[in-house]
Design a protein around this motif. Structure first.
Motif, mmCIF file in Angstrom:
data_model
loop_
_atom_site.group_PDB
_atom_site.id
_atom_site.type_symbol
_atom_site.label_atom_id
_atom_site.label_comp_id
_atom_site.label_asym_id
_atom_site.label_seq_id
_atom_site.Cartn_x
_atom_site.Cartn_y
_atom_site.Cartn_z
ATOM 1 N N LEU A 50 -24.788 36.132 -65.572
ATOM 2 C CA LEU A 50 -25.091 36.462 -64.170
ATOM 3 C C LEU A 50 -25.571 37.899 -64.021
ATOM 4 C CD1 LEU A 50 -22.219 34.695 -62.182
ATOM 5 C CD2 LEU A 50 -24.596 33.963 -62.468
ATOM 6 N N ILE A 100 -20.193 33.674 -68.723
ATOM 7 C CA ILE A 100 -20.849 33.452 -67.429
ATOM 8 C C ILE A 100 -21.189 34.794 -66.778
ATOM 9 C CG2 ILE A 100 -20.467 32.615 -65.073
ATOM 10 C CD1 ILE A 100 -18.887 30.285 -66.261
ATOM 11 N N PHE A 139 -11.344 30.157 -60.494
ATOM 12 C CA PHE A 139 -11.486 29.550 -61.818
ATOM 13 C C PHE A 139 -10.520 30.198 -62.802
ATOM 14 C CE2 PHE A 139 -15.349 28.412 -59.648
ATOM 15 C CZ PHE A 139 -15.580 27.103 -60.074
ATOM 16 N N MET A 165 -16.995 26.866 -46.263
ATOM 17 C CA MET A 165 -17.108 26.840 -47.720
ATOM 18 C C MET A 165 -16.350 28.027 -48.287
ATOM 19 S SD MET A 165 -18.809 24.225 -48.329
ATOM 20 C CE MET A 165 -18.799 24.464 -50.090
ATOM 21 N N ARG A 204 -19.777 42.286 -46.838
ATOM 22 C CA ARG A 204 -20.670 41.318 -47.459
ATOM 23 C C ARG A 204 -20.051 39.912 -47.455
ATOM 24 N NH1 ARG A 204 -22.603 40.325 -52.638
ATOM 25 N NH2 ARG A 204 -20.793 41.270 -53.618
ATOM 26 N N PHE A 205 -18.754 39.862 -47.725
ATOM 27 C CA PHE A 205 -18.115 38.556 -47.791
ATOM 28 C C PHE A 205 -17.825 37.988 -46.406
ATOM 29 C CE2 PHE A 205 -17.870 39.566 -52.184
ATOM 30 C CZ PHE A 205 -17.949 38.336 -52.795
HETATM 31 C C1 HEC Z 1 -17.424 24.779 -53.547
HETATM 32 C C2 HEC Z 1 -18.617 25.562 -53.714
HETATM 33 C C3 HEC Z 1 -18.662 26.613 -54.829
HETATM 34 C C4 HEC Z 1 -18.492 26.441 -56.175
HETATM 35 C C5 HEC Z 1 -18.156 25.161 -56.921
HETATM 36 C C6 HEC Z 1 -18.713 27.741 -56.776
HETATM 37 N N1 HEC Z 1 -18.973 28.673 -55.816
HETATM 38 FE FE1 HEC Z 1 -19.372 30.636 -56.121
HETATM 39 N N2 HEC Z 1 -19.402 30.940 -54.109
HETATM 40 C C7 HEC Z 1 -19.305 29.948 -53.130
HETATM 41 C C8 HEC Z 1 -19.326 30.573 -51.816
HETATM 42 C C9 HEC Z 1 -19.246 29.832 -50.491
HETATM 43 C C10 HEC Z 1 -19.442 31.964 -52.026
HETATM 44 C C11 HEC Z 1 -19.501 33.052 -50.946
HETATM 45 C C12 HEC Z 1 -18.238 33.853 -50.942
HETATM 46 C C13 HEC Z 1 -17.051 33.096 -50.477
HETATM 47 O O1 HEC Z 1 -17.145 32.346 -49.483
HETATM 48 O O2 HEC Z 1 -15.987 33.200 -51.120
HETATM 49 C C14 HEC Z 1 -19.509 32.139 -53.479
HETATM 50 C C15 HEC Z 1 -19.642 33.395 -54.100
HETATM 51 C C16 HEC Z 1 -19.846 33.563 -55.449
HETATM 52 C C17 HEC Z 1 -20.130 34.834 -56.077
HETATM 53 C C18 HEC Z 1 -20.263 36.182 -55.373
HETATM 54 C C19 HEC Z 1 -21.685 36.358 -54.939
HETATM 55 C C20 HEC Z 1 -21.951 37.765 -54.488
HETATM 56 O O3 HEC Z 1 -22.875 37.927 -53.681
HETATM 57 O O4 HEC Z 1 -21.269 38.689 -54.950
HETATM 58 C C21 HEC Z 1 -20.256 34.598 -57.416
HETATM 59 C C22 HEC Z 1 -20.557 35.621 -58.489
HETATM 60 C C23 HEC Z 1 -20.035 33.182 -57.631
HETATM 61 N N3 HEC Z 1 -19.795 32.597 -56.415
HETATM 62 C C24 HEC Z 1 -20.084 32.565 -58.846
HETATM 63 C C25 HEC Z 1 -19.694 31.247 -59.052
HETATM 64 C C26 HEC Z 1 -19.515 30.673 -60.365
HETATM 65 C C27 HEC Z 1 -19.777 31.371 -61.686
HETATM 66 C C28 HEC Z 1 -19.081 29.395 -60.172
HETATM 67 C C29 HEC Z 1 -18.669 28.370 -61.209
HETATM 68 C C30 HEC Z 1 -17.752 28.827 -62.235
HETATM 69 C C31 HEC Z 1 -19.021 29.169 -58.730
HETATM 70 N N4 HEC Z 1 -19.381 30.321 -58.101
HETATM 71 C C32 HEC Z 1 -18.651 27.979 -58.138
HETATM 72 C C33 HEC Z 1 -19.181 28.604 -53.370
HETATM 73 C C34 HEC Z 1 -18.957 28.023 -54.608
#
Ligand code: HEC
Length: 139
Positions: free
Chosen positions: A135, A131, A120, A115, A104-105
Protein backbone atom coordinates in the motif's frame (compact mmCIF):
# COMPACT_ATOMS: atom_id res chain seq x y z
CA UNK A 1 1.01 -79.67 -11.05
CA UNK A 2 -1.68 -81.21 -8.89
CA UNK A 3 -4.67 -79.19 -7.84
CA UNK A 4 -3.40 -78.50 -4.28
CA UNK A 5 -0.06 -77.40 -5.73
CA UNK A 6 -1.81 -74.87 -7.96
CA UNK A 7 -3.68 -73.47 -4.95
CA UNK A 8 -0.46 -73.14 -2.96
CA UNK A 9 1.22 -71.40 -5.87
CA UNK A 10 -1.74 -69.05 -6.31
CA UNK A 11 -1.72 -68.11 -2.60
CA UNK A 12 2.02 -67.57 -2.62
CA UNK A 13 1.67 -65.32 -5.66
CA UNK A 14 -1.10 -63.36 -3.95
CA UNK A 15 1.00 -62.86 -0.80
CA UNK A 16 3.99 -61.68 -2.79
CA UNK A 17 1.75 -59.25 -4.67
CA UNK A 18 0.26 -57.88 -1.42
CA UNK A 19 3.74 -57.53 0.08
CA UNK A 20 4.96 -55.55 -2.92
CA UNK A 21 1.84 -53.39 -2.86
CA UNK A 22 2.26 -52.56 0.81
CA UNK A 23 5.92 -51.63 0.18
CA UNK A 24 4.88 -49.30 -2.61
CA UNK A 25 2.17 -47.53 -0.59
CA UNK A 26 4.53 -47.22 2.39
CA UNK A 27 7.15 -45.58 0.19
CA UNK A 28 4.56 -43.16 -1.13
CA UNK A 29 3.50 -42.03 2.33
CA UNK A 30 7.09 -41.56 3.49
CA UNK A 31 8.03 -39.53 0.42
CA UNK A 32 4.82 -37.52 0.78
CA UNK A 33 5.11 -36.68 4.45
CA UNK A 34 7.81 -33.98 4.20
CA UNK A 35 5.63 -32.20 1.66
CA UNK A 36 2.58 -32.49 3.92
CA UNK A 37 4.41 -31.17 6.98
CA UNK A 38 5.41 -27.97 5.16
CA UNK A 39 1.84 -27.11 4.20
CA UNK A 40 0.68 -25.77 7.62
CA UNK A 41 3.84 -23.66 7.88
CA UNK A 42 3.26 -21.88 4.59
CA UNK A 43 -0.41 -21.50 5.52
CA UNK A 44 0.35 -19.68 8.78
CA UNK A 45 2.04 -16.70 7.17
CA UNK A 46 1.13 -17.01 3.54
CA UNK A 47 4.73 -16.58 2.39
CA UNK A 48 4.25 -17.50 -1.24
CA UNK A 49 1.23 -15.33 -1.85
CA UNK A 50 1.50 -11.78 -3.14
CA UNK A 51 0.12 -8.75 -1.29
CA UNK A 52 -2.50 -8.36 -3.99
CA UNK A 53 -3.68 -11.97 -3.63
CA UNK A 54 -3.71 -11.57 0.14
CA UNK A 55 -5.92 -8.53 -0.15
CA UNK A 56 -8.48 -10.28 -2.30
CA UNK A 57 -8.34 -13.32 0.01
CA UNK A 58 -9.05 -11.07 3.02
CA UNK A 59 -11.77 -9.32 0.96
CA UNK A 60 -10.14 -5.88 1.23
CA UNK A 61 -11.00 -5.57 -2.45
CA UNK A 62 -14.72 -6.03 -1.73
CA UNK A 63 -14.86 -2.64 -0.04
CA UNK A 64 -11.83 -0.91 -1.55
CA UNK A 65 -12.26 -2.11 -5.14
CA UNK A 66 -10.35 -4.66 -7.25
CA UNK A 67 -7.73 -2.01 -8.10
CA UNK A 68 -8.10 -0.45 -4.62
CA UNK A 69 -9.50 2.61 -6.38
CA UNK A 70 -12.33 2.92 -3.82
CA UNK A 71 -16.01 1.93 -3.98
CA UNK A 72 -19.24 3.04 -2.34
CA UNK A 73 -18.19 0.89 0.62
CA UNK A 74 -14.66 2.14 1.22
CA UNK A 75 -12.13 4.81 0.22
CA UNK A 76 -9.35 4.54 -2.37
CA UNK A 77 -6.13 3.12 -0.95
CA UNK A 78 -3.90 4.92 -3.42
CA UNK A 79 -1.39 7.41 -1.95
CA UNK A 80 -2.00 6.35 1.66
CA UNK A 81 1.76 6.83 2.15
CA UNK A 82 0.88 10.52 2.59
CA UNK A 83 -0.72 9.63 5.90
CA UNK A 84 0.92 6.47 7.18
CA UNK A 85 4.29 5.01 8.08
CA UNK A 86 4.75 1.24 7.96
CA UNK A 87 4.31 0.51 11.69
CA UNK A 88 1.38 2.85 12.09
CA UNK A 89 -0.37 1.38 9.07
CA UNK A 90 0.06 -2.14 10.48
CA UNK A 91 -1.40 -1.02 13.83
CA UNK A 92 -4.23 0.62 11.94
CA UNK A 93 -5.08 -2.62 10.11
CA UNK A 94 -5.06 -4.48 13.42
CA UNK A 95 -7.32 -1.97 15.14
CA UNK A 96 -8.87 0.67 12.83
CA UNK A 97 -11.35 2.04 15.35
CA UNK A 98 -8.56 3.42 17.57
CA UNK A 99 -7.57 5.79 14.74
CA UNK A 100 -11.02 7.05 13.85
CA UNK A 101 -10.93 10.32 15.79
CA UNK A 102 -9.12 12.41 13.16
CA UNK A 103 -10.87 14.82 10.84
CA UNK A 104 -10.04 12.64 7.86
CA UNK A 105 -11.81 9.67 9.40
CA UNK A 106 -14.81 11.73 10.42
CA UNK A 107 -15.18 12.64 6.74
CA UNK A 108 -14.96 8.96 5.83
CA UNK A 109 -17.81 8.30 8.26
CA UNK A 110 -20.02 10.76 6.37
CA UNK A 111 -18.84 9.46 3.00
CA UNK A 112 -19.41 5.78 3.83
CA UNK A 113 -22.37 5.79 6.21
CA UNK A 114 -22.74 2.57 8.16
CA UNK A 115 -19.47 1.13 6.82
CA UNK A 116 -16.57 0.45 9.12
CA UNK A 117 -13.14 -0.87 8.38
CA UNK A 118 -13.02 -4.28 10.13
CA UNK A 119 -10.05 -5.11 12.42
CA UNK A 120 -7.55 -7.67 11.07
CA UNK A 121 -5.87 -8.47 14.39
CA UNK A 122 -6.07 -12.23 13.79
CA UNK A 123 -3.93 -12.01 10.64
CA UNK A 124 -0.21 -12.83 10.80
CA UNK A 125 1.76 -9.59 11.29
CA UNK A 126 4.10 -10.66 8.47
CA UNK A 127 1.14 -10.71 6.11
CA UNK A 128 -0.04 -7.31 7.33
CA UNK A 129 3.51 -6.04 6.80
CA UNK A 130 3.45 -7.32 3.25
CA UNK A 131 0.14 -5.53 2.66
CA UNK A 132 1.49 -2.34 4.28
CA UNK A 133 4.60 -2.41 2.06
CA UNK A 134 2.40 -2.82 -0.97
CA UNK A 135 0.00 0.00 0.00
CA UNK A 136 2.83 2.40 0.81
CA UNK A 137 4.16 1.91 -2.73
CA UNK A 138 0.73 2.35 -4.34
CA UNK A 139 0.58 5.75 -6.03
C1 HEC B 1 -16.32 -3.92 5.13
C2 HEC B 1 -15.58 -3.10 4.21
C3 HEC B 1 -14.05 -3.05 4.34
C4 HEC B 1 -13.15 -4.08 4.27
C5 HEC B 1 -13.44 -5.56 4.10
C6 HEC B 1 -11.84 -3.47 4.37
N1 HEC B 1 -11.95 -2.12 4.54
FE1 HEC B 1 -10.42 -0.81 4.71
N2 HEC B 1 -11.75 0.69 5.04
C7 HEC B 1 -13.15 0.58 4.97
C8 HEC B 1 -13.74 1.87 5.31
C9 HEC B 1 -15.23 2.16 5.34
C10 HEC B 1 -12.68 2.75 5.59
C11 HEC B 1 -12.80 4.22 6.01
C12 HEC B 1 -12.41 4.39 7.44
C13 HEC B 1 -13.37 3.78 8.40
O1 HEC B 1 -14.60 3.91 8.21
O2 HEC B 1 -12.92 3.11 9.35
C14 HEC B 1 -11.46 1.97 5.39
C15 HEC B 1 -10.16 2.51 5.56
C16 HEC B 1 -9.01 1.84 5.24
C17 HEC B 1 -7.69 2.42 5.27
C18 HEC B 1 -7.35 3.86 5.64
C19 HEC B 1 -7.43 4.71 4.41
C20 HEC B 1 -6.84 6.07 4.65
O3 HEC B 1 -7.26 6.99 3.93
O4 HEC B 1 -5.97 6.22 5.51
C21 HEC B 1 -6.81 1.45 4.90
C22 HEC B 1 -5.31 1.58 4.78
C23 HEC B 1 -7.57 0.24 4.65
N3 HEC B 1 -8.90 0.52 4.87
C24 HEC B 1 -7.04 -0.95 4.26
C25 HEC B 1 -7.77 -2.13 4.20
C26 HEC B 1 -7.15 -3.43 4.02
C27 HEC B 1 -5.67 -3.69 3.81
C28 HEC B 1 -8.16 -4.35 4.07
C29 HEC B 1 -8.07 -5.86 4.02
C30 HEC B 1 -7.08 -6.47 4.88
C31 HEC B 1 -9.41 -3.61 4.25
N4 HEC B 1 -9.11 -2.28 4.35
C32 HEC B 1 -10.66 -4.19 4.32
C33 HEC B 1 -13.84 -0.56 4.65
C34 HEC B 1 -13.29 -1.82 4.52
Amino acid sequence: MTKPQIWVAAFLGLFILLFILSRITKEETTTNSPVNSTVPQTDMSSQNISAKELMSKLSCTTCHGTELQGTKMGPSLHNVSEYWGRDKLISYLRNPSSFSDTERFQKYEEQFPGMIMPPFSNIDVKDLGKIADYLLELK
